[in-house]
Design a protein around this motif. Structure first.
Motif, PDB file in Angstrom:
ATOM      1  N   HIS A   1      -4.268  -6.763   3.741  1.00 34.67           N
ATOM      2  CA  HIS A   1      -3.659  -6.933   2.811  1.00 34.67           C
ATOM      3  C   HIS A   1      -4.317  -7.891   1.480  1.00 34.67           C
ATOM      4  CE1 HIS A   1      -0.262  -3.857   3.229  1.00 34.67           C
ATOM      5  NE2 HIS A   1      -0.815  -4.313   5.499  1.00 34.67           N
TER       6      HIS A   1
ATOM      7  N   ARG B   1      -3.010   4.675   1.850  1.00 32.06           N
ATOM      8  CA  ARG B   1      -2.811   5.119   2.823  1.00 32.06           C
ATOM      9  C   ARG B   1      -3.069   6.671   3.580  1.00 32.06           C
ATOM     10  NH1 ARG B   1       0.006   0.217   3.749  1.00 32.06           N
ATOM     11  NH2 ARG B   1       0.108   1.039   5.817  1.00 32.06           N
TER      12      ARG B   1
ATOM     13  N   HIS C   1       3.996   1.859   8.738  1.00 30.81           N
ATOM     14  CA  HIS C   1       2.865   1.906  10.021  1.00 30.81           C
ATOM     15  C   HIS C   1       3.162   2.550  10.964  1.00 30.81           C
ATOM     16  CE1 HIS C   1      -0.835  -0.390   9.112  1.00 30.81           C
ATOM     17  NE2 HIS C   1      -0.361  -1.431   8.526  1.00 30.81           N
TER      18      HIS C   1
ATOM     19  N   HIS D   1      -4.440   2.184   6.858  1.00 33.02           N
ATOM     20  CA  HIS D   1      -4.908   1.468   5.604  1.00 33.02           C
ATOM     21  C   HIS D   1      -5.861   2.336   4.832  1.00 33.02           C
ATOM     22  CE1 HIS D   1      -2.826  -2.550   6.552  1.00 33.02           C
ATOM     23  NE2 HIS D   1      -2.529  -2.012   7.069  1.00 33.02           N
TER      24      HIS D   1
ATOM     25  N   THR E   1      -9.653  -3.140   3.215  1.00 37.94           N
ATOM     26  CA  THR E   1      -8.339  -2.805   3.928  1.00 37.94           C
ATOM     27  C   THR E   1      -7.522  -3.816   4.579  1.00 37.94           C
ATOM     28  OG1 THR E   1      -9.842  -2.273   5.624  1.00 37.94           O
ATOM     29  CG2 THR E   1      -9.503  -0.509   3.843  1.00 37.94           C
TER      30      THR E   1
ATOM     31  N   GLY F   1       0.949  -1.009   0.374  1.00 34.67           N
ATOM     32  CA  GLY F   1       0.554  -0.190  -0.143  1.00 34.67           C
ATOM     33  C   GLY F   1       0.668   1.012  -0.166  1.00 34.67           C
TER      34      GLY F   1
ATOM     35  N   ASP G   1       4.061  -1.261   3.640  1.00 36.38           N
ATOM     36  CA  ASP G   1       3.300  -1.451   4.744  1.00 36.38           C
ATOM     37  C   ASP G   1       3.366  -0.301   5.385  1.00 36.38           C
ATOM     38  OD1 ASP G   1       0.861  -1.919   6.091  1.00 36.38           O
ATOM     39  OD2 ASP G   1       1.527  -3.697   6.588  1.00 36.38           O
TER      40      ASP G   1
END
Length: 452
Positions: A125, A358, A314, A372, A123, A63, A312
């Motif tokens: 993965h 995102r 975060h 996400h 949302t 993402g 990804d």
């Protein structure tokens, strides 16, 4: 050879002996062998006028943050809303907004069609990644590459028609219920070091080529005899054809995979061997992948997937996104440059994107974490008859959801097939008493606004 068992005959053939006694049998199979290959993998006439001959899909799994790459959302007002935390500038005659993280790609702004109105259904993965590749978010289905190979065949019978570089999941290259011959060939499977990754079991120097051909002809004669008794088993035909392809690849594939033939300046432009490890994601040598993609495109491979992850981000959004862009920016720019200079970009559709996007960060806080977002994100396309220097669609002021020029994965798939000359609603396969297609029962819409 009279009186020998089949096993003994096979052993004798493998050693190169007994050729004269077996030549008649092998000669009878040559026509059948060639026609079998032609029937399923030879190039087929598209249903529509085609603008592209092949696809290179640059898959950014995890993402990518659209607000910090291609969807500029400036921070405004006293209480700044979430948005872009990196600087943007307009590039090219088209004035496309592109992040400071992608300076090399930005030089090719006038080649890009940026789709800022992408959206998907979920949302998570795994499910969204599956939908991106197969059109279905829950069940195993044929991948996009397999559908394209099924519809068009391949231009070069000496290499696979569908190649997936550094795939993490079989869904990327699975043919599911389509005949197995349309399955993709993975290179760099299970995070193999890309500098040593190759197509398995194609090195064979133990016998001269003519002897190996005679050996294979004998084995295939038995395979076809076996297959005639089991016409319902498509796996047998796939094995026969894969053995033929494997034989031909012994001559073609090693040279195609050998980057030592490239100049030092080319290797440097693609940043081969200069990737970065992001978080727990091992360096995939994305530059090597892009250079191989160019070579595969030149060789006539129909669908090439180039995988990079993970995007990804975060808890380390700024640092990890910067590292990902540093690993992919120059190789993608080199790929676009080479495709254009070699006259391939017009007939090659390049697609960039991941399973979703995102949400934005608020820059005045210390929080460096994103989640996400499947309601609005960005893809871009280039070449293959797609308009260039265009920003199509938009998200709301915070980038949270697509509000104009919305493009679902089904629409993306329908458009890709259309550019290849395939009608998404007529490219079907009968399975389990029903007709299946990539765009499913809900269908998709070709995005005609982005077609040149």
């Amino acid at each position: 050879m009279l009186g020998l068992s089949r096993r003994e005959m096979l052993r004798s053939a493998s050693c190169g002996f007994g050729y004269l006694a077996l030549s008649a049998l092998c000669g009878q199979t040559a026509t059948a062998r060639d026609s079998a290959v032609t029937a399923s993998l030879a190039p087929r006439t598209p249903q529509l006028p085609a603008r592209a001959k092949r696809v290179i899909f640059l898959c950014m799994s995890g993402g990518p943050a659209q607000l910090d790459t291609f969807d500029y959302k400036p921070q405004t007002g006293k209480k700044k809303h979430p948005g872009s935390v990196f600087n943007f500038a307009q590039h090219g005659e088209s004035g496309l907004w592109i992040s400071e993280l992608l300076p090399e790609t930005a030089k090719h702004a006038d080649k890009l069609c940026v789709l800022n109105g992408m959206h998907a259904d979920i949302t998570n993965h795994a499910q969204s990644f599956l939908q991106l590749h197969t059109g279905d978010r829950l069940r195993p289905r044929p991948s996009l590459g397999s559908w394209i190979l099924y519809g068009l065949g391949t231009e070069n019978q000496n290499v696979p028609g569908f190649i997936s570089l550094y795939p993490k999941k079989p869904s990327v290259y699975s043919s599911a219920f389509l005949p197995p011959v349309y399955e993709g060939t993975p290179i760099g499977l299970n995070t193999t070091n890309m500098s040593t990754a190759t197509i398995g079991n194609i090195q064979s120097n133990h016998l001269p080529a003519a002897t190996k051909r005679r050996q294979l002809d004998f084995v295939q004669a038995m395979n076809r005899e076996h297959a005639t008794l089991r016409p319902e088993d498509a796996r047998l035909d796939a094995v026969i054809q894969s053995m033929e392809l494997g034989f031909r690849m012994q001559m073609a594939a090693p040279e195609l995979l050998d980057l030592n033939q490239e100049t030092k300046s080319t290797l440097e432009r693609y940043r081969v061997g200069q990737g970065k490890t992001v978080g727990t994601c091992r360096d995939s040598d994305f530059g090597r992948q892009c250079l191989l993609a160019r070579r595969f495109a030149e060789a006539g491979v129909r669908f090439i997937e180039v995988n990079h992850g993970s995007w990804d981000q975060h808890k380390n959004h700024r640092a990890d996104l910067t590292a990902n862009c540093e690993s992919t920016d120059a190789p993608i720019a080199a790929l676009l440059e080479d495709l254009e200079q070699r006259g391939l970009l017009e007939e090659t559709l390049v697609v960039w994107g991941g399973e979703f996007g995102r949400p934005g960060l608020v820059p005045e806080t210390k929080k460096n974490e994103t989640g996400h977002n499947a309601r609005g994100f960005t893809f871009w396309m280039a070449g293959g008859g797609i308009k260039s220097g265009l920003a199509y669609g938009k998200t709301d002021p915070t980038g949270a959801r697509a509000i104009e020029g919305k493009v679902h994965f089904r629409d993306l798939h329908a458009t890709i097939l259309h550019q290849l000359g395939l009608q998404h609603d007529r490219l079907t396969f009968h399975q389990g008493n029903r007709e299946f297609r990539l765009t499913g029962t809900e269908g998709g819409n070709v995005v005609h606004d982005i077609i040149a």
